[in-house]
Scaffold this active site. Structure first.
Site, PDB file in Angstrom:
ATOM      1  N   THR A  50       3.763   2.070  -6.473  1.00  0.00           N
ATOM      2  CA  THR A  50       2.644   1.323  -7.137  1.00  0.00           C
ATOM      3  C   THR A  50       1.471   1.132  -6.199  1.00  0.00           C
ATOM      4  O   THR A  50       1.508   1.698  -5.298  1.00  0.00           O
ATOM      5  CB  THR A  50       3.153   0.044  -7.701  1.00  0.00           C
ATOM      6  OG1 THR A  50       2.129  -0.608  -8.458  1.00  0.00           O
ATOM      7  CG2 THR A  50       3.937  -0.745  -6.883  1.00  0.00           C
ATOM      8  N   ASN A  51       0.551  -0.034  -6.069  1.00  0.00           N
ATOM      9  CA  ASN A  51      -0.326  -0.112  -5.134  1.00  0.00           C
ATOM     10  C   ASN A  51      -0.687  -1.729  -5.091  1.00  0.00           C
ATOM     11  O   ASN A  51      -0.198  -2.461  -6.041  1.00  0.00           O
ATOM     12  CB  ASN A  51      -1.588   0.635  -5.357  1.00  0.00           C
ATOM     13  CG  ASN A  51      -2.270   0.356  -6.807  1.00  0.00           C
ATOM     14  OD1 ASN A  51      -2.599  -0.704  -7.086  1.00  0.00           O
ATOM     15  ND2 ASN A  51      -2.194   1.269  -7.558  1.00  0.00           N
ATOM     16  N   LEU A  52      -1.302  -2.085  -4.290  1.00  0.00           N
ATOM     17  CA  LEU A  52      -1.580  -3.545  -4.100  1.00  0.00           C
ATOM     18  C   LEU A  52      -2.554  -4.357  -5.036  1.00  0.00           C
ATOM     19  O   LEU A  52      -2.890  -5.286  -4.895  1.00  0.00           O
ATOM     20  CB  LEU A  52      -2.008  -3.848  -2.700  1.00  0.00           C
ATOM     21  CG  LEU A  52      -1.036  -3.716  -1.681  1.00  0.00           C
ATOM     22  CD1 LEU A  52      -1.570  -3.657  -0.141  1.00  0.00           C
ATOM     23  CD2 LEU A  52       0.302  -4.492  -1.755  1.00  0.00           C
TER      24      LEU A  52
ATOM     25  N   ALA B 200      -6.530   0.073 -10.756  1.00  0.00           N
ATOM     26  CA  ALA B 200      -6.376   0.897  -9.690  1.00  0.00           C
ATOM     27  C   ALA B 200      -5.056   1.734 -10.179  1.00  0.00           C
ATOM     28  O   ALA B 200      -3.844   1.671 -10.080  1.00  0.00           O
ATOM     29  CB  ALA B 200      -5.980   0.026  -8.555  1.00  0.00           C
TER      30      ALA B 200
END
Ligand code: C5P
Length: 215
Positions: free
Chosen positions: A29-31, A96
């Site tokens: 995943t991402n932030l 995102a």
């Protein structure tokens, strides 16, 4: 008195990160916190719009008045957007989205075997949701976001043209992921214009005003 500048309009927003499984208990995943997208969804509702929010996994409460559909992967986000976009006038892509998914994700939890044996992940490209929507014959008014780490003015203008969208919003702040404040620059056919540093709620309202003035 606040004018309902988006009364009668239907707005579709993507927000948050995506989660791309490696196996049933692991993933990539991402932030992204989802804060900017949720603030925009809320501001669009405040402006009188009917708002649909397609959201990746976040810790945020459902914005008041907004219809939220939760998804995990980029493919699910793509499918949810494509299924609903036809009934919307405005599409704001804030999510995102992971550029790649794990092509050889395992149905079972991957077991640790020897110390030297590491899993080999392979990747496949995810669909570009914003580009898919912008390419539709009856495309809604499309707004994209860009998080560049350098040359934002140059890359932002180029990205707007490449994505073939009327409005692209650049994050000026480095690492705005998870923060409550942001600083934006808007790129359209006439050039660019900055929205000074403020909390994401304030910026979301300003951005919704800018969008309402353009549609
Ligand atoms: O090309 P880049 O990922 O920088 O573009 C960012 C913009 O495109 C954002 O608006 C993002 O929500 C959208 N996007 C998308 N689907 C992808 C990748 C990005 O909708 N697979």
């Amino acid at each position: 008195f606040q004018a309902k500048r988006l009364a009668g309009k239907r707005v579709l927003v993507t927000a948050g990160p995506t989660f791309e499984p490696i196996d049933p208990v692991r993933g990539i995943t991402n932030l992204s916190s989802g804060k900017m997208g949720y603030a925009i969804a809320q501001a669009a509702w405040e402006a009188g719009a009917h708002v649909t929010l397609v959201s990746g996994p976040t810790a945020l409460d459902q914005p008041y008045g907004v219809q939220r559909q939760a998804v995990q992967t980029a493919q699910q986000m793509h499918d949810a957007v494509m299924a609903q976009v036809a009934s919307h006038d405005i599409f704001i892509a804030v999510a995102a989205v992971a550029d790649w998914r794990v092509a050889n994700a395992s149905d079972q939890k991957i077991k640790k075997t020897t110390d030297s044996d590491t899993p080999q992940l392979q990747f496949a490209q995810n669909p570009d949701i914003l580009a898919s929507v912008a390419a539709l014959p009856q495309a809604p008014y499309c707004v994209g976001f860009a998080a560049e780490s350098e040359n934002l003015l140059e890359y932002g203008a180029a990205k707007r043209l490449k994505k073939n969208i009327p409005l692209l919003v650049g994050n000026i702040g480095h690492n705005t992921f998870g923060k409550d404040e942001n600083e934006l620059v808007l790129f359209d056919a006439n050039g660019h214009q900055a929205l000074a540093k403020a909390d994401k709620q304030t910026l979301a309202r300003q951005l919704v005003d800018e969008i309402a003035a353009r549609v």
